[in-house]
Design a protein around this motif. Structure first.
Motif, PDB file in Angstrom:
ATOM      1  N   PRO A  44       0.845  -1.202   0.000  1.00  0.00           N
ATOM      2  CA  PRO A  44       0.000   0.000   0.000  1.00  0.00           C
ATOM      3  C   PRO A  44       0.883   1.257   0.000  1.00  0.00           C
ATOM      4  CG  PRO A  44      -0.735  -1.578   1.647  1.00  0.00           C
ATOM      5  CD  PRO A  44       0.605  -2.051   1.158  1.00  0.00           C
ATOM      6  N   LEU A  45       0.522   2.247  -0.821  1.00  0.00           N
ATOM      7  CA  LEU A  45       1.339   3.445  -0.960  1.00  0.00           C
ATOM      8  C   LEU A  45       0.688   4.686  -0.348  1.00  0.00           C
ATOM      9  CD1 LEU A  45       2.559   2.917  -4.626  1.00  0.00           C
ATOM     10  CD2 LEU A  45       3.816   2.442  -2.517  1.00  0.00           C
ATOM     11  N   TYR A  46      -0.541   4.979  -0.755  1.00  0.00           N
ATOM     12  CA  TYR A  46      -1.209   6.174  -0.231  1.00  0.00           C
ATOM     13  C   TYR A  46      -2.715   6.018  -0.366  1.00  0.00           C
ATOM     14  CZ  TYR A  46      -1.360   7.537  -5.209  1.00  0.00           C
ATOM     15  OH  TYR A  46      -1.569   7.566  -6.565  1.00  0.00           O
ATOM     16  N   GLU A  47      -3.428   6.823   0.444  1.00  0.00           N
ATOM     17  CA  GLU A  47      -4.891   6.805   0.409  1.00  0.00           C
ATOM     18  C   GLU A  47      -5.394   8.084  -0.236  1.00  0.00           C
ATOM     19  OE1 GLU A  47      -6.403   6.319   4.383  1.00  0.00           O
ATOM     20  OE2 GLU A  47      -6.508   4.156   4.090  1.00  0.00           O
ATOM     21  N   GLU A  48      -6.507   7.961  -0.927  1.00  0.00           N
ATOM     22  CA  GLU A  48      -7.138   9.127  -1.545  1.00  0.00           C
ATOM     23  C   GLU A  48      -8.486   9.403  -0.907  1.00  0.00           C
ATOM     24  OE1 GLU A  48      -6.856   9.940  -5.847  1.00  0.00           O
ATOM     25  OE2 GLU A  48      -6.668   7.762  -5.895  1.00  0.00           O
ATOM     26  N   GLU A  49      -8.782  10.684  -0.776  1.00  0.00           N
ATOM     27  CA  GLU A  49     -10.089  11.081  -0.244  1.00  0.00           C
ATOM     28  C   GLU A  49     -11.164  10.895  -1.306  1.00  0.00           C
ATOM     29  OE1 GLU A  49      -9.950  14.466   2.964  1.00  0.00           O
ATOM     30  OE2 GLU A  49      -9.127  15.182   1.063  1.00  0.00           O
ATOM     31  N   PRO A  50     -12.362  10.512  -0.884  1.00  0.00           N
ATOM     32  CA  PRO A  50     -13.477  10.455  -1.822  1.00  0.00           C
ATOM     33  C   PRO A  50     -14.055  11.850  -2.018  1.00  0.00           C
ATOM     34  CG  PRO A  50     -14.237   9.800   0.346  1.00  0.00           C
ATOM     35  CD  PRO A  50     -12.754  10.072   0.466  1.00  0.00           C
ATOM     36  N   VAL A  51     -14.501  12.129  -3.222  1.00  0.00           N
ATOM     37  CA  VAL A  51     -15.156  13.405  -3.495  1.00  0.00           C
ATOM     38  C   VAL A  51     -16.459  13.155  -4.243  1.00  0.00           C
ATOM     39  CG1 VAL A  51     -12.990  14.716  -3.553  1.00  0.00           C
ATOM     40  CG2 VAL A  51     -13.938  13.810  -5.684  1.00  0.00           C
ATOM     41  N   VAL A  52     -17.368  14.108  -4.120  1.00  0.00           N
ATOM     42  CA  VAL A  52     -18.628  14.082  -4.861  1.00  0.00           C
ATOM     43  C   VAL A  52     -18.480  15.066  -6.014  1.00  0.00           C
ATOM     44  CG1 VAL A  52     -21.122  14.484  -4.753  1.00  0.00           C
ATOM     45  CG2 VAL A  52     -19.900  13.609  -2.733  1.00  0.00           C
ATOM     46  N   VAL A  53     -18.644  14.571  -7.239  1.00  0.00           N
ATOM     47  CA  VAL A  53     -18.593  15.425  -8.427  1.00  0.00           C
ATOM     48  C   VAL A  53     -20.024  15.780  -8.795  1.00  0.00           C
ATOM     49  CG1 VAL A  53     -17.825  15.638 -10.819  1.00  0.00           C
ATOM     50  CG2 VAL A  53     -16.515  14.227  -9.209  1.00  0.00           C
ATOM     51  N   MET A  54     -20.253  17.081  -9.009  1.00  0.00           N
ATOM     52  CA  MET A  54     -21.600  17.570  -9.301  1.00  0.00           C
ATOM     53  C   MET A  54     -21.545  18.651 -10.375  1.00  0.00           C
ATOM     54  SD  MET A  54     -21.387  19.668  -5.798  1.00  0.00           S
ATOM     55  CE  MET A  54     -20.438  18.316  -5.244  1.00  0.00           C
ATOM     56  N   SER A  55     -22.677  18.939 -10.950  1.00  0.00           N
ATOM     57  CA  SER A  55     -22.778  20.049 -11.898  1.00  0.00           C
ATOM     58  C   SER A  55     -22.377  21.336 -11.192  1.00  0.00           C
ATOM     59  CB  SER A  55     -24.214  20.141 -12.400  1.00  0.00           C
ATOM     60  OG  SER A  55     -24.423  21.372 -13.045  1.00  0.00           O
ATOM     61  N   ALA A  56     -21.739  22.234 -11.921  1.00  0.00           N
ATOM     62  CA  ALA A  56     -21.274  23.499 -11.326  1.00  0.00           C
ATOM     63  C   ALA A  56     -22.428  24.321 -10.761  1.00  0.00           C
ATOM     64  CB  ALA A  56     -20.504  24.314 -12.357  1.00  0.00           C
ATOM     65  N   ASP A  57     -23.654  24.087 -11.254  1.00  0.00           N
ATOM     66  CA  ASP A  57     -24.779  24.862 -10.709  1.00  0.00           C
ATOM     67  C   ASP A  57     -25.631  24.052  -9.725  1.00  0.00           C
ATOM     68  OD1 ASP A  57     -26.028  23.210 -12.510  1.00  0.00           O
ATOM     69  OD2 ASP A  57     -26.628  24.808 -13.882  1.00  0.00           O
ATOM     70  N   SER A  58     -25.111  22.940  -9.234  1.00  0.00           N
ATOM     71  CA  SER A  58     -25.821  22.134  -8.236  1.00  0.00           C
ATOM     72  C   SER A  58     -25.908  22.880  -6.910  1.00  0.00           C
ATOM     73  CB  SER A  58     -25.094  20.805  -8.024  1.00  0.00           C
ATOM     74  OG  SER A  58     -25.586  20.143  -6.864  1.00  0.00           O
ATOM     75  N   HIS A  59     -26.991  22.668  -6.176  1.00  0.00           N
ATOM     76  CA  HIS A  59     -27.131  23.278  -4.850  1.00  0.00           C
ATOM     77  C   HIS A  59     -26.077  22.737  -3.881  1.00  0.00           C
ATOM     78  CE1 HIS A  59     -29.298  19.477  -4.321  1.00  0.00           C
ATOM     79  NE2 HIS A  59     -29.051  19.601  -3.028  1.00  0.00           N
ATOM     80  N   LEU A  60     -25.509  21.559  -4.182  1.00  0.00           N
ATOM     81  CA  LEU A  60     -24.502  20.960  -3.300  1.00  0.00           C
ATOM     82  C   LEU A  60     -23.197  21.752  -3.275  1.00  0.00           C
ATOM     83  CD1 LEU A  60     -25.025  17.181  -4.193  1.00  0.00           C
ATOM     84  CD2 LEU A  60     -25.751  18.345  -2.093  1.00  0.00           C
ATOM     85  N   THR A  61     -22.978  22.602  -4.279  1.00  0.00           N
ATOM     86  CA  THR A  61     -21.728  23.376  -4.299  1.00  0.00           C
ATOM     87  C   THR A  61     -21.688  24.414  -3.186  1.00  0.00           C
ATOM     88  OG1 THR A  61     -22.608  25.007  -5.861  1.00  0.00           O
ATOM     89  CG2 THR A  61     -21.430  23.109  -6.803  1.00  0.00           C
ATOM     90  N   ALA A  62     -22.821  24.674  -2.543  1.00  0.00           N
ATOM     91  CA  ALA A  62     -22.862  25.660  -1.451  1.00  0.00           C
ATOM     92  C   ALA A  62     -22.049  25.201  -0.246  1.00  0.00           C
ATOM     93  CB  ALA A  62     -24.309  25.928  -1.034  1.00  0.00           C
ATOM     94  N   ALA A  63     -21.850  23.894  -0.107  1.00  0.00           N
ATOM     95  CA  ALA A  63     -21.101  23.355   1.043  1.00  0.00           C
ATOM     96  C   ALA A  63     -19.616  23.249   0.700  1.00  0.00           C
ATOM     97  CB  ALA A  63     -21.641  21.977   1.403  1.00  0.00           C
ATOM     98  N   ASP A  64     -18.764  23.400   1.724  1.00  0.00           N
ATOM     99  CA  ASP A  64     -17.320  23.215   1.532  1.00  0.00           C
ATOM    100  C   ASP A  64     -16.972  21.727   1.489  1.00  0.00           C
ATOM    101  OD1 ASP A  64     -16.838  25.928   1.492  1.00  0.00           O
ATOM    102  OD2 ASP A  64     -16.504  26.032   3.661  1.00  0.00           O
ATOM    103  N   GLU A  65     -17.683  20.928   2.279  1.00  0.00           N
ATOM    104  CA  GLU A  65     -17.520  19.480   2.313  1.00  0.00           C
ATOM    105  C   GLU A  65     -18.911  18.869   2.425  1.00  0.00           C
ATOM    106  OE1 GLU A  65     -15.028  18.762   5.757  1.00  0.00           O
ATOM    107  OE2 GLU A  65     -13.261  18.596   4.478  1.00  0.00           O
ATOM    108  N   LEU A  66     -19.026  17.610   2.055  1.00  0.00           N
ATOM    109  CA  LEU A  66     -20.315  16.926   2.125  1.00  0.00           C
ATOM    110  C   LEU A  66     -20.215  15.678   2.988  1.00  0.00           C
ATOM    111  CD1 LEU A  66     -21.246  17.176  -1.661  1.00  0.00           C
ATOM    112  CD2 LEU A  66     -22.281  18.471   0.212  1.00  0.00           C
ATOM    113  N   GLU A  67     -21.370  15.188   3.415  1.00  0.00           N
ATOM    114  CA  GLU A  67     -21.462  13.906   4.107  1.00  0.00           C
ATOM    115  C   GLU A  67     -22.448  13.041   3.330  1.00  0.00           C
ATOM    116  OE1 GLU A  67     -22.389  14.519   8.222  1.00  0.00           O
ATOM    117  OE2 GLU A  67     -20.429  15.429   8.608  1.00  0.00           O
ATOM    118  N   LEU A  68     -22.396  11.738   3.589  1.00  0.00           N
ATOM    119  CA  LEU A  68     -23.299  10.823   2.895  1.00  0.00           C
ATOM    120  C   LEU A  68     -24.754  11.249   3.048  1.00  0.00           C
ATOM    121  CD1 LEU A  68     -21.524   7.471   3.810  1.00  0.00           C
ATOM    122  CD2 LEU A  68     -21.768   8.415   1.510  1.00  0.00           C
ATOM    123  N   SER A  69     -25.107  11.749   4.226  1.00  0.00           N
ATOM    124  CA  SER A  69     -26.501  12.154   4.469  1.00  0.00           C
ATOM    125  C   SER A  69     -26.927  13.314   3.563  1.00  0.00           C
ATOM    126  CB  SER A  69     -26.702  12.521   5.938  1.00  0.00           C
ATOM    127  OG  SER A  69     -25.852  13.597   6.283  1.00  0.00           O
TER     128      SER A  69
END
Length: 196
Positions: free
Chosen positions: A67-92
């Protein structure tokens, strides 16, 4: 007889630093980088000297895995998604969202209360992100894949409570050559002068 060192790499792997060190230490052995597909990464070990793979890959009598390194998961969304308002997201935060998993998905997540897509599974991450860019759904990928498929019409946010993805070096034990040992030393941070 001249020889090459063939390094396989799954999408999103970043071997640049190690390739640079290889070229400094082993200028007489050209390194060929070959892109692998996660779904067939184990079978591909037959055709390369070593490979950057995405876990889970079990170490066995046949395969050596570091094992070398771990990567963080990210959520990819449309640039105009309401989710872009958050700095980070949770599964909920993904409740009610259309969560797209491409055929090459590495997380295989089950998101509570997410909406299953009403269309065929995209062939790969690039196609899934193009779908998201059109304003349909979100995709969860390791950060390196979001960066590799960066577009102006999408954004991504870290998924704080999502699973991490580990990139590892793997090779067939019966093909442990001096070249493989040199490359293992490079990824483990050994200097040219350090002994094993």
């Amino acid at each position: 007889m001249p020889r090459d060192f063939v390094l396989g790499a799954i999408p999103g792997a970043t071997p640049g630093k190690w390739i640079g060190l290889w070229r400094e230490r082993m200028p007489h052995v050209p390194l060929e980088l070959r892109e692998l597909v996660v779904a067939t990464q184990l079978e591909a070990l037959d055709d390369v000297d070593a490979a950057l793979v995405r876990l889970p890959v079990e170490e066995s009598d046949d395969v050596h895995v570091i094992p070398l390194y771990e990567e963080e998961p990210v959520v990819v969304m449309s640039a105009d998604s309401h989710l872009t308002a958050a700095d980070e997201l949770e599964l909920s935060d993904l409740r009610g969202e259309v969560v797209i998993a491409a055929a090459d998905d590495v997380f295989h997540l089950s998101i509570p209360d997410a909406v299953a897509p009403a269309f065929a599974t995209p062939a790969d991450t690039a196609e899934a992100i193009a779908t998201v860019a059109a304003g349909v759904g979100v995709v969860i990928v390791p950060m390196s894949l979001a960066r590799a498929h960066q577009r102006r019409d999408v954004e991504y946010r870290v998924l704080r409570d999502g699973p991490r993805s580990t990139v590892a070096l793997a090779w067939l034990r019966d093909r442990t050559t001096p070249d493989v040992e040199v490359f293992v030393g490079i990824v483990r941070g050994r200097t040219a002068r350090s002994s094993r």
